[in-house]
Design a protein around this motif. Structure first.
Motif, short mmCIF file in Angstrom:
data_model
loop_
_atom_site.label_atom_id
_atom_site.label_comp_id
_atom_site.label_asym_id
_atom_site.label_seq_id
_atom_site.Cartn_x
_atom_site.Cartn_y
_atom_site.Cartn_z
N SER A 204 1.01 -1.15 0.02
CA SER A 204 0.06 -0.24 -0.13
C SER A 204 1.03 1.27 0.04
O SER A 204 2.16 0.84 -0.10
CB SER A 204 -0.87 -0.09 1.29
N TYR A 205 0.17 2.33 -0.05
CA TYR A 205 1.19 3.70 -0.05
C TYR A 205 0.97 4.33 1.52
O TYR A 205 1.06 5.36 1.55
CB TYR A 205 0.44 4.86 -0.93
N ASP A 206 0.79 3.41 2.44
CA ASP A 206 0.38 3.94 3.95
C ASP A 206 1.90 3.53 4.50
O ASP A 206 2.18 2.46 4.84
CB ASP A 206 -0.56 2.90 4.66
N LEU A 207 2.73 4.88 4.44
CA LEU A 207 3.85 4.91 5.31
C LEU A 207 4.09 4.22 6.75
O LEU A 207 5.15 3.66 6.92
CB LEU A 207 4.37 6.16 5.15
N LEU A 208 2.84 4.41 7.53
CA LEU A 208 3.06 3.96 8.67
C LEU A 208 2.95 2.65 8.74
O LEU A 208 3.57 1.84 9.79
CB LEU A 208 1.92 4.55 9.40
N VAL A 209 2.50 1.91 8.04
CA VAL A 209 2.24 0.43 7.72
C VAL A 209 3.56 -0.22 7.01
O VAL A 209 4.40 -1.30 7.62
CB VAL A 209 1.14 -0.14 7.20
N GLU A 210 3.99 0.55 5.77
CA GLU A 210 4.99 -0.26 5.16
C GLU A 210 6.33 0.09 5.59
O GLU A 210 7.15 -0.78 5.33
CB GLU A 210 4.71 0.22 3.85
N TRP B 292 2.72 8.89 -1.67
CA TRP B 292 2.43 8.54 -0.25
C TRP B 292 1.43 9.01 0.50
O TRP B 292 1.34 10.12 0.68
CB TRP B 292 3.92 8.38 0.55
N SER B 293 0.71 8.30 1.28
CA SER B 293 -0.26 8.94 2.15
C SER B 293 0.56 9.99 3.38
O SER B 293 1.61 9.78 3.59
CB SER B 293 -0.98 7.68 2.96
N ALA C 282 1.81 11.39 6.42
CA ALA C 282 2.21 10.87 7.77
C ALA C 282 2.94 12.00 8.45
O ALA C 282 3.41 13.20 7.98
CB ALA C 282 3.68 9.76 7.17
#
Length: 134
Positions: free
Chosen positions: A37-43, A68-69, A71
């Protein structure tokens, strides 16, 4: 009656990362990362946890801010602060730059998360191989 047991699903998805072989020659691209995904907090924590130990502690990560999302400017990864920078780099929209003080800088091609596997694999192989030379 027999019951077939299903193997448990992994708690963390496999990191899709391919790095160029170690070399003393400088490279413009050091490998490829295919996030889910483009979720930096996860990836980002998954990526940093899967990097070679010899790269040391990554303290700064620069991503394309248009992709990216949102953050915060810093996140805590494995009890260490990592600074997040967002660049509007038109010349490198699909890269992530990792910095480790005293150790180096690594630039990874980011394969978009929605890329089909048959298209992603050649991109990752090229980034970790011939395109990484130079």
């Amino acid at each position: 009656m027999t019951t077939a047991l299903q193997p448990p699903l992994p708690s963390h998805p496999v990191l899709r990362l391919r790095l160029a072989p170690r070399s003393d020659l400088p490279r413009s691209i050091d490998g490829a990362w295919w996030p889910r995904s483009y979720d930096l907090l996860v990836e980002l924590p998954r990526l940093l946890a899967g990097l070679p130990r010899e790269w040391g502690h990554i303290t700064s990560v620069t991503v394309n801010g248009a992709v990216w999302s949102a953050a915060p400017g810093r996140i805590l990864v494995s009890n260490q602060v990592v600074r997040l920078r967002r660049a509007q780099a038109a010349n490198a929209p699909h890269t992530v730059v990792l910095l480790a003080p005293g150790r180096g800088r690594w630039d990874l091609v980011v394969v978009p998360p929605d890329t089909a596997e048959d298209a992603a694999e050649p991109l990752m192989a090229a980034a970790a191989g011939a395109l990484g030379e130079g």
